[in-house]
Design a protein around this motif. Structure first.
Motif, PDB file in Angstrom:
ATOM      1  N   SER A  34      -6.052 -13.876   3.344  1.00 45.47           N
ATOM      2  CA  SER A  34      -6.497 -12.623   2.749  1.00 45.47           C
ATOM      3  C   SER A  34      -5.362 -12.017   1.929  1.00 45.47           C
ATOM      4  N   VAL A  35      -5.731 -11.264   0.901  1.00 47.38           N
ATOM      5  CA  VAL A  35      -4.758 -10.513   0.112  1.00 47.38           C
ATOM      6  C   VAL A  35      -5.174  -9.043   0.141  1.00 47.38           C
ATOM      7  N   LEU A  36      -4.296  -8.203   0.648  1.00 45.44           N
ATOM      8  CA  LEU A  36      -4.520  -6.758   0.648  1.00 45.44           C
ATOM      9  C   LEU A  36      -3.511  -6.141  -0.304  1.00 45.44           C
ATOM     10  N   ALA A  37      -3.985  -5.348  -1.252  1.00 37.69           N
ATOM     11  CA  ALA A  37      -3.090  -4.863  -2.306  1.00 37.69           C
ATOM     12  C   ALA A  37      -3.313  -3.375  -2.559  1.00 37.69           C
ATOM     13  N   PRO A  38      -2.548  -2.528  -1.899  1.00 37.89           N
ATOM     14  CA  PRO A  38      -2.699  -1.082  -2.119  1.00 37.89           C
ATOM     15  C   PRO A  38      -2.147  -0.649  -3.469  1.00 37.89           C
ATOM     16  N   ASP A  39      -2.698   0.421  -4.001  1.00 37.41           N
ATOM     17  CA  ASP A  39      -2.081   1.078  -5.149  1.00 37.41           C
ATOM     18  C   ASP A  39      -0.907   1.895  -4.621  1.00 37.41           C
ATOM     19  N   LEU A  40       0.261   1.705  -5.194  1.00 36.29           N
ATOM     20  CA  LEU A  40       1.434   2.466  -4.777  1.00 36.29           C
ATOM     21  C   LEU A  40       1.360   3.894  -5.330  1.00 36.29           C
ATOM     22  N   MET A  41       1.970   4.808  -4.624  1.00 37.89           N
ATOM     23  CA  MET A  41       1.839   6.234  -4.933  1.00 37.89           C
ATOM     24  C   MET A  41       2.086   6.539  -6.414  1.00 37.89           C
ATOM     25  N   GLY A  42       1.127   7.262  -7.005  1.00 41.64           N
ATOM     26  CA  GLY A  42       1.241   7.660  -8.394  1.00 41.64           C
ATOM     27  C   GLY A  42       0.707   6.650  -9.381  1.00 41.64           C
ATOM     28  N   ALA A  59      10.426   5.639   0.121  1.00 44.52           N
ATOM     29  CA  ALA A  59       9.143   6.327   0.252  1.00 44.52           C
ATOM     30  C   ALA A  59       7.992   5.353   0.030  1.00 44.52           C
ATOM     31  N   TYR A  60       8.153   4.451  -0.930  1.00 51.14           N
ATOM     32  CA  TYR A  60       7.129   3.427  -1.152  1.00 51.14           C
ATOM     33  C   TYR A  60       7.064   2.468   0.034  1.00 51.14           C
ATOM     34  N   ALA A  61       8.223   2.102   0.572  1.00 51.85           N
ATOM     35  CA  ALA A  61       8.240   1.221   1.743  1.00 51.85           C
ATOM     36  C   ALA A  61       7.524   1.888   2.919  1.00 51.85           C
ATOM     37  N   ASP A  62       7.727   3.192   3.078  1.00 56.09           N
ATOM     38  CA  ASP A  62       7.020   3.929   4.132  1.00 56.09           C
ATOM     39  C   ASP A  62       5.511   3.862   3.915  1.00 56.09           C
ATOM     40  N   GLN A  63       5.079   4.030   2.667  1.00 59.77           N
ATOM     41  CA  GLN A  63       3.653   3.973   2.352  1.00 59.77           C
ATOM     42  C   GLN A  63       3.062   2.617   2.716  1.00 59.77           C
ATOM     43  N   VAL A  64       3.777   1.550   2.363  1.00 64.93           N
ATOM     44  CA  VAL A  64       3.287   0.199   2.648  1.00 64.93           C
ATOM     45  C   VAL A  64       3.237  -0.048   4.154  1.00 64.93           C
ATOM     46  N   ALA A  65       4.243   0.427   4.869  1.00 66.33           N
ATOM     47  CA  ALA A  65       4.251   0.270   6.333  1.00 66.33           C
ATOM     48  C   ALA A  65       3.042   0.967   6.952  1.00 66.33           C
ATOM     49  N   ARG A  66       2.713   2.151   6.460  1.00 67.39           N
ATOM     50  CA  ARG A  66       1.527   2.864   6.964  1.00 67.39           C
ATOM     51  C   ARG A  66       0.257   2.076   6.660  1.00 67.39           C
ATOM     52  N   PHE A  67       0.189   1.538   5.454  1.00 67.94           N
ATOM     53  CA  PHE A  67      -0.981   0.763   5.037  1.00 67.94           C
ATOM     54  C   PHE A  67      -1.189  -0.443   5.941  1.00 67.94           C
ATOM     55  N   VAL A  77       2.827 -11.740   4.897  1.00 63.10           N
ATOM     56  CA  VAL A  77       3.900 -11.978   3.937  1.00 63.10           C
ATOM     57  C   VAL A  77       3.849 -10.842   2.928  1.00 63.10           C
ATOM     58  N   LEU A  78       4.973 -10.211   2.669  1.00 63.27           N
ATOM     59  CA  LEU A  78       5.052  -9.203   1.617  1.00 63.27           C
ATOM     60  C   LEU A  78       5.153  -9.925   0.283  1.00 63.27           C
ATOM     61  N   LEU A  79       4.209  -9.648  -0.600  1.00 60.82           N
ATOM     62  CA  LEU A  79       4.127 -10.303  -1.905  1.00 60.82           C
ATOM     63  C   LEU A  79       4.453  -9.254  -2.964  1.00 60.82           C
TER      64      LEU A  79
END
Length: 250
Positions: A34-42, A59-67, A77-79
């Protein structure tokens, strides 16, 4: 229910892009991954924090960790692509639970990004201008793209918020997280286009590769520019499948 125990790829997009860039890769990697790809803040459809200081790499790393936590991803795997590559490295350095690898696509290096003041100023002045977004598209890509992909790339550029757009140019791209790279303990790989006019393979070889675990490969994709998920999805998907198989076999 947590996402399947097979490896999931968490796609982190490039500056002035969105998670939509990983659409072709998601189709090619299914059903094995699976590939999950959030939009980063802003960017994309993501909520925009009110302060420029909220757009740091951490701050972006925090967002991804929450996601990742919200989606209950068990093994991933972080892509990271370009800007997303630097965010991926910042998060990986924290040794989060479930992380099994890091795949970097034309990544922004851990050290300040090699960008001239003239290029930075030019990019700042280009914000919100359709003609400049189209010019950027043709600068950062080499292979022919479908009209729908070209339109998507331009749209993503134009829907970036000004704060996020400028914060990366003025601050995020200049951050130095090099000292943290010694804590990386998972397999890594770098993929780069040999015709990348923004981040040449030599930048990765000199500034990023030496900071990653010994034996990390630098895979060069011939005839491709900076937007690998759009320009070379088949080659990228093959290399990612091989990377995941090596992790599974270890």
């Amino acid at each position: 229910m947590p996402v399947s125990s097979s490896i999931t790829f968490i796609g982190l997009h490039y500056w002035a892009g969105s998670g939509r860039e990983f659409g072709a890769l998601a189709r090619l990697l299914a059903p094995a991954h699976s590939v999950l790809a959030p939009d980063l803040m802003g960017f994309g459809q993501a909520a925009a924090p009110p302060q420029a200081g909220d757009y740091t790499v951490d701050a972006y790393a925090d967002q991804v960790a929450r996601f990742i936590n919200e989606n209950q991803v068990a093994r991933y795997v972080l892509l990271g692509h370009s800007m997303g590559g630097k965010v991926a490295l910042a998060l990986a350095a924290r040794q989060p639970t479930g992380l099994v690898g890091v795949a970097l696509l034309s990544p922004s290096p851990p050290a300040p990004e090699p960008m001239t003041d003239a290029d930075r100023l030019s990019s700042l002045k280009a914000y919100g201008k359709p003609t400049e977004a189209e010019k950027t598209l043709h600068t950062i890509t080499v292979r022919p793209l479908a009209a729908a992909d070209q339109q998507q790339i331009v749209q993503d550029n134009l829907r970036s918020t000004r704060l996020a757009y400028e914060a990366w140019l003025l601050h995020g791209s200049r951050e130095d997280i090099s000292a943290r790279m010694c804590t990386l303990q998972v397999p890594c790989t770098i993929l780069a286009g040999d015709q990348d006019a923004i981040m040449s393979p030599s930048v990765h070889g000199l500034e990023t590769l030496p900071l990653l675990p010994e034996g990390t490969p630098l895979e060069i994709i011939s005839g491709a520019g900076h937007l690998l998920p759009y320009e070379a999805p088949e080659e990228v998907a093959r290399l990612l499948r091989d990377f995941a198989q090596k992790i599974e076999a270890a």
